[in-house]
Design an enzyme around this catalytic site. Structure first.
Site, PDB file in Angstrom:
ATOM      1  N   GLU A 105      -8.684  24.385   5.130  1.00 41.64           N
ATOM      2  CA  GLU A 105      -7.766  23.585   4.299  1.00 41.64           C
ATOM      3  C   GLU A 105      -8.500  22.673   3.318  1.00 41.64           C
ATOM      4  O   GLU A 105      -7.952  22.293   2.297  1.00 41.64           O
ATOM      5  CB  GLU A 105      -6.817  22.756   5.184  1.00 41.64           C
ATOM      6  CG  GLU A 105      -7.456  21.646   6.024  1.00 41.64           C
ATOM      7  CD  GLU A 105      -7.909  22.110   7.413  1.00 41.64           C
ATOM      8  OE1 GLU A 105      -8.211  23.310   7.567  1.00 41.64           O
ATOM      9  OE2 GLU A 105      -7.972  21.269   8.332  1.00 41.64           O
TER      10      GLU A 105
ATOM     11  N   ILE B 274      -7.974 -10.322   1.344  1.00 42.38           N
ATOM     12  CA  ILE B 274      -9.314 -10.918   1.377  1.00 42.38           C
ATOM     13  C   ILE B 274     -10.369  -9.820   1.308  1.00 42.38           C
ATOM     14  O   ILE B 274     -11.360  -9.921   0.592  1.00 42.38           O
ATOM     15  CB  ILE B 274      -9.486 -11.745   2.675  1.00 42.38           C
ATOM     16  CG1 ILE B 274      -8.586 -12.968   2.617  1.00 42.38           C
ATOM     17  CG2 ILE B 274     -10.952 -12.169   2.858  1.00 42.38           C
ATOM     18  CD1 ILE B 274      -8.620 -13.829   3.849  1.00 42.38           C
TER      19      ILE B 274
ATOM     20  N   SER C  30       0.856  -1.193   0.000  1.00 43.41           N
ATOM     21  CA  SER C  30       0.000   0.000   0.000  1.00 43.41           C
ATOM     22  C   SER C  30       0.894   1.246   0.000  1.00 43.41           C
ATOM     23  O   SER C  30       2.120   1.133  -0.020  1.00 43.41           O
ATOM     24  CB  SER C  30      -0.909  -0.028   1.217  1.00 43.41           C
ATOM     25  OG  SER C  30      -0.121  -0.059   2.382  1.00 43.41           O
TER      26      SER C  30
ATOM     27  N   LYS D  76       9.551  -9.169 -10.392  1.00 42.15           N
ATOM     28  CA  LYS D  76       8.774 -10.344  -9.964  1.00 42.15           C
ATOM     29  C   LYS D  76       7.508  -9.975  -9.149  1.00 42.15           C
ATOM     30  O   LYS D  76       6.427 -10.505  -9.425  1.00 42.15           O
ATOM     31  CB  LYS D  76       9.690 -11.287  -9.165  1.00 42.15           C
ATOM     32  CG  LYS D  76       9.139 -12.690  -8.973  1.00 42.15           C
ATOM     33  CD  LYS D  76       9.056 -13.500 -10.230  1.00 42.15           C
ATOM     34  CE  LYS D  76      10.384 -14.131 -10.586  1.00 42.15           C
ATOM     35  NZ  LYS D  76      10.350 -14.789 -11.904  1.00 42.15           N
TER      36      LYS D  76
ATOM     37  N   GLY E  26      -7.345  24.807  17.265  1.00 43.07           N
ATOM     38  CA  GLY E  26      -6.413  25.935  17.368  1.00 43.07           C
ATOM     39  C   GLY E  26      -7.136  27.223  17.726  1.00 43.07           C
ATOM     40  O   GLY E  26      -6.546  28.139  18.302  1.00 43.07           O
TER      41      GLY E  26
ATOM     42  N   HIS F 276     -12.627  24.397   8.932  1.00 47.92           N
ATOM     43  CA  HIS F 276     -11.376  23.873   8.349  1.00 47.92           C
ATOM     44  C   HIS F 276     -11.185  24.427   6.934  1.00 47.92           C
ATOM     45  O   HIS F 276     -11.626  23.801   5.967  1.00 47.92           O
ATOM     46  CB  HIS F 276     -11.424  22.348   8.297  1.00 47.92           C
ATOM     47  CG  HIS F 276     -11.348  21.726   9.647  1.00 47.92           C
ATOM     48  ND1 HIS F 276     -10.165  21.373  10.239  1.00 47.92           N
ATOM     49  CD2 HIS F 276     -12.322  21.423  10.536  1.00 47.92           C
ATOM     50  CE1 HIS F 276     -10.394  20.868  11.436  1.00 47.92           C
ATOM     51  NE2 HIS F 276     -11.705  20.886  11.647  1.00 47.92           N
TER      52      HIS F 276
ATOM     53  N   ILE G 180      -3.384   9.668  -5.730  1.00 47.35           N
ATOM     54  CA  ILE G 180      -2.804  10.775  -6.508  1.00 47.35           C
ATOM     55  C   ILE G 180      -2.725  10.389  -7.982  1.00 47.35           C
ATOM     56  O   ILE G 180      -2.978  11.194  -8.866  1.00 47.35           O
ATOM     57  CB  ILE G 180      -1.413  11.137  -5.942  1.00 47.35           C
ATOM     58  CG1 ILE G 180      -1.606  11.780  -4.567  1.00 47.35           C
ATOM     59  CG2 ILE G 180      -0.639  12.048  -6.870  1.00 47.35           C
ATOM     60  CD1 ILE G 180      -0.356  11.971  -3.765  1.00 47.35           C
TER      61      ILE G 180
ATOM     62  N   CYS H 188      -9.822  25.373  14.107  1.00 43.12           N
ATOM     63  CA  CYS H 188     -10.708  24.521  14.893  1.00 43.12           C
ATOM     64  C   CYS H 188     -10.210  24.395  16.331  1.00 43.12           C
ATOM     65  O   CYS H 188     -10.366  25.324  17.110  1.00 43.12           O
ATOM     66  CB  CYS H 188     -10.893  23.185  14.198  1.00 43.12           C
ATOM     67  SG  CYS H 188     -12.438  22.392  14.659  1.00 43.12           S
TER      68      CYS H 188
ATOM     69  N   VAL I 217       8.874  11.905  -7.454  1.00 48.89           N
ATOM     70  CA  VAL I 217       9.045  13.310  -7.854  1.00 48.89           C
ATOM     71  C   VAL I 217       8.936  14.196  -6.613  1.00 48.89           C
ATOM     72  O   VAL I 217       8.341  13.799  -5.614  1.00 48.89           O
ATOM     73  CB  VAL I 217       7.978  13.760  -8.885  1.00 48.89           C
ATOM     74  CG1 VAL I 217       8.361  13.367 -10.277  1.00 48.89           C
ATOM     75  CG2 VAL I 217       6.590  13.247  -8.527  1.00 48.89           C
TER      76      VAL I 217
ATOM     77  N   GLU J 256     -13.954  19.320  26.981  1.00 47.73           N
ATOM     78  CA  GLU J 256     -13.381  18.151  26.302  1.00 47.73           C
ATOM     79  C   GLU J 256     -12.158  17.643  27.085  1.00 47.73           C
ATOM     80  O   GLU J 256     -11.870  16.455  27.101  1.00 47.73           O
ATOM     81  CB  GLU J 256     -12.964  18.523  24.867  1.00 47.73           C
ATOM     82  CG  GLU J 256     -12.354  17.358  24.101  1.00 47.73           C
ATOM     83  CD  GLU J 256     -11.953  17.688  22.662  1.00 47.73           C
ATOM     84  OE1 GLU J 256     -12.048  18.859  22.255  1.00 47.73           O
ATOM     85  OE2 GLU J 256     -11.540  16.753  21.957  1.00 47.73           O
TER      86      GLU J 256
HETATM   87  N1  GLN Z   1     -11.831  18.594  19.554  1.00 50.10           N
HETATM   88  C1  GLN Z   1     -12.501  19.779  19.145  1.00 50.10           C
HETATM   89  C2  GLN Z   1     -13.987  19.556  18.981  1.00 50.10           C
HETATM   90  O1  GLN Z   1     -14.436  18.453  18.836  1.00 50.10           O
HETATM   91  C3  GLN Z   1     -11.903  20.336  17.872  1.00 50.10           C
HETATM   92  C4  GLN Z   1     -12.073  19.450  16.679  1.00 50.10           C
HETATM   93  C5  GLN Z   1     -11.187  19.778  15.530  1.00 50.10           C
HETATM   94  O2  GLN Z   1     -10.183  20.479  15.690  1.00 50.10           O
HETATM   95  N2  GLN Z   1     -11.497  19.270  14.356  1.00 50.10           N
HETATM   96  O3  GLN Z   1     -14.749  20.490  18.971  1.00 50.10           O
END
Ligand code: GLN
Length: 579
Positions: free
Chosen positions: A544, A174, A35, A215, A407, A542, A41, A405, A267, A429
């Protein structure tokens, strides 16, 4: 349901192969030997070439594991969980797909063995199989085809010209057998020139023998042929280009034409792969097999990207303070988003991965030479105190900070503790009985106000998050409005929220709330005034997941620009002080 005949005279059930009438062509991508060869990609790169040739393309990922989705899987094992616009927690390969082609992936573009069995068992309980013995063939394999058909339609709201279907796992496992069997059946049902098979395998270089070994490839193709699948194209991964005589040998033993044995070498940037495959004629072989005659390929966008990657004008170092720092797979989209920002700001971004527990042990010393600090998303208590120390360092030393998030949640905790002086502020949390739950589940804020709600903490983990895209207005005059304009539409994946009960206190101390959700009033973006800090910006979503190499992303571009400009002013200041 009545049966119909397809154009080759095979009888089929129209419920599970509507694509026959729509004439979508299929390319199945399988993997052999080991894997992590980069199947996702490679599949996405082929899709990018076909898209540049004017075809409507979609991609699907079939995962052989039994989990219903990767949402509850450890990032150590599974890498990043990619979140789609419609809020599905999916395999990280869907991130590659969205970065390489224009179609937006949806929930149906990724499914697992777990989902297939769940659906078949539900049908069996409802008596839909009319007392028959429910078996892997045909019931599981038929269900896989129903899911493929649904997935093919989802991105374009109709049938595309080509669907590239990546089958997870390695041939010989499998777990992936029913998926391969379903692909074989589709080939049989759809008939000639409707399905092509691409097999990605490893050609290892054995240093002691000074040779590339073919092989393992021969054996993995044999395995595939035992199942009834003959690949049309063999993609041979190696650390170097495979010489022609080795390609001929592979061709002979694997029964694949010489020109269809394609060398895929290592690459430095993945955005070179579409050109590499095209130069060896891969898209032409696939189009010939599928009897497609699209326009010539135009890969100029990709070559411009590669050019930008290879010739940056500036450089900065950003410290990413996280928990899974050893496993860059866990932050795949984020790392890619920073690379895209690199491309679009002509600035090489060196990422330094910093383990937050190291800050807890050894202090902030590791942060001193950084031009920017970033705390990404994450779950669980471990390492959070180190991240909070990094955020405090960034805030107090005017280092550009981006919080994503978790952060953002930790930045709120840091601000509450050290600016508002709420000493034990925390998220429930990490500490359920904290005196100041500045971050908590919405049901817990209500607990505080005396309402008796059930805690989601005790319920199932899967499917209890705020997930997917949400569009919210941005407060005018803020840094957020400079970056995003009037509205922000980004994807979410989290359970905890900044506790509105504390927001007036935080605001009075200087925290700017620049976006909230309209209905529930939840915090989406916070920032510090640029009068007190050059660039301190946090988001609950997020960003990103929506960054693409072609267009970059406004937030990451703004961040890298701020990091660069701070670095340049620091360099200027040092020069002046030396004079
Ligand atoms: N743990 C945090 C929450 O559940 C932040 C989650 C995250 O950063 N994706 O709210």
């Amino acid at each position: 349901m009545s049966e119909k005949e397809n154009r080759l005279g095979f009888r089929y059930n129209p419920r599970f192969l509507q694509a026959i009438t729509a004439m979508t062509k299929f390319v199945f991508v399988t993997g052999g030997v080991v894997s992590s060869l980069g199947k996702g990609i490679t599949a996405a790169s082929l899709a990018a070439i076909l898209e540049s040739r004017g075809l409507k393309v979609t991609l699907l990922k079939l995962d052989p594991y039994i989990n219903v989705d990767p949402g509850t899987m450890s990032p150590f094992q599974h890498g990043e969980v990619f979140v789609t616009e419609d809020g599905a927690e999916t395999d990280l390969d869907l991130g590659h797909y969205e970065r390489f082609i224009s179609a937006k992936m949806r929930k149906a573009n990724n499914f697992t063995t777990g989902q297939i069995y769940e659906s078949v068992i539900r049908k069996e309980r409802r008596g839909e199989y009319l007392g028959k013995t429910v078996q892997v063939i045909p019931h599981i394999t038929n269900e896989i085809q129903v899911f493929i058909d649904r997935g093919v339609r989802s991105a374009w709201n109709g049938y595309p010209d080509v669907a590239i279907v990546e089958i997870g796992g390695t041939v010989g496992d499998i777990e992936s057998l029913p998926f391969l069997e379903a692909a074989r059946q589709m080939n049989l049902r759809l008939g000639r020139n409707s399905v092509a098979f691409v097999h990605l395998t490893l050609v290892p270089y054995i240093a002691t023998a000074g040779e590339l070994k073919t092989k393992p490839t021969q054996h993995s193709v044999q395995k595939l042929r035992e199942i009834g699948i003959s690949p049309n194209v063999l993609l041979c991964r190696a650390d170097r280009q495979i010489p022609l005589d080795e390609c001929s040998k592979i061709s002979l033993f694997a029964n694949v034409p010489k020109e269809a044995v394609i060398s895929v070498w290592d690459v430095d940037t993945i955005y070179k792969i579409p050109q590499m495959l095209h130069d060896q004629g891969m898209d032409c072989i696939i189009c010939d097999e599928l009897k497609l005659t699209p326009a010539p390929a135009d890969l100029s966008t990709w070559s411009r990207l590669v050019e930008a990657v290879e010739h940056p004008k500036h450089a900065v170092t950003i410290g990413m303070v996280g928990k899974y720092v050893d496993l860059t797979e866990s932050y795949k989209s984020l790392i890619e988003a920073l690379k895209h920002a690199s491309i679009h700001t002509e600035t090489l971004v060196n990422i330094e991965y910093i383990d937050s527990e190291q800050i807890e042990k050894d202090g902030e010393g590791v942060l001193i030479d950084l031009d920017g600090i970033l705390v990404p998303g994450g779950f669980g208590r471990r390492g959070t105190e180190g991240k909070i120390r990094a955020i405090r360092y960034a805030r107090e030393n005017c280092v550009p900070y981006l919080g994503i998030c978790l952060g953002m949640q930790l930045a709120v905790i840091e601000f509450a503790r050290h600016v508002v002086n709420l000493d034990y502020a925390n998220s429930t949390e990490f500490e359920l009985s904290t005196t100041h739950p500045v971050v908590a589940l919405i049901t817990e804020w209500q607990d505080r106000e005396g309402k008796n709600e059930t805690r989601t903490k005790d319920s199932e983990l899967g499917g209890t998050m705020r997930l997917g895209s949400q569009c919210v207005p941005v407060k005018p005059g803020t840094l957020a409005s400079k970056i995003y304009g009037d509205t922000v539409n980004e994807r979410h994946r989290h359970r905890y929220e900044v506790n509105n009960y504390y927001v007036p206190l935080l605001e009075a101390a200087g925290l700017i709330v620049s976006a909230r959700t309209p209905s529930e009033n939840l915090l989406e973006i916070i920032e510090l005034s640029q009068e007190v800090h050059p660039w301190f910006f946090c988001v609950q979503f997020h960003p990103e997941f929506t960054s693409t190499p072609r267009y970059g992303h406004p937030l990451f571009k703004a961040y890298v620009e701020a990091v660069l400009s701070e670095r340049q002013s620091r360099e200027k200041a040092t020069l002046v002080s030396k004079d």
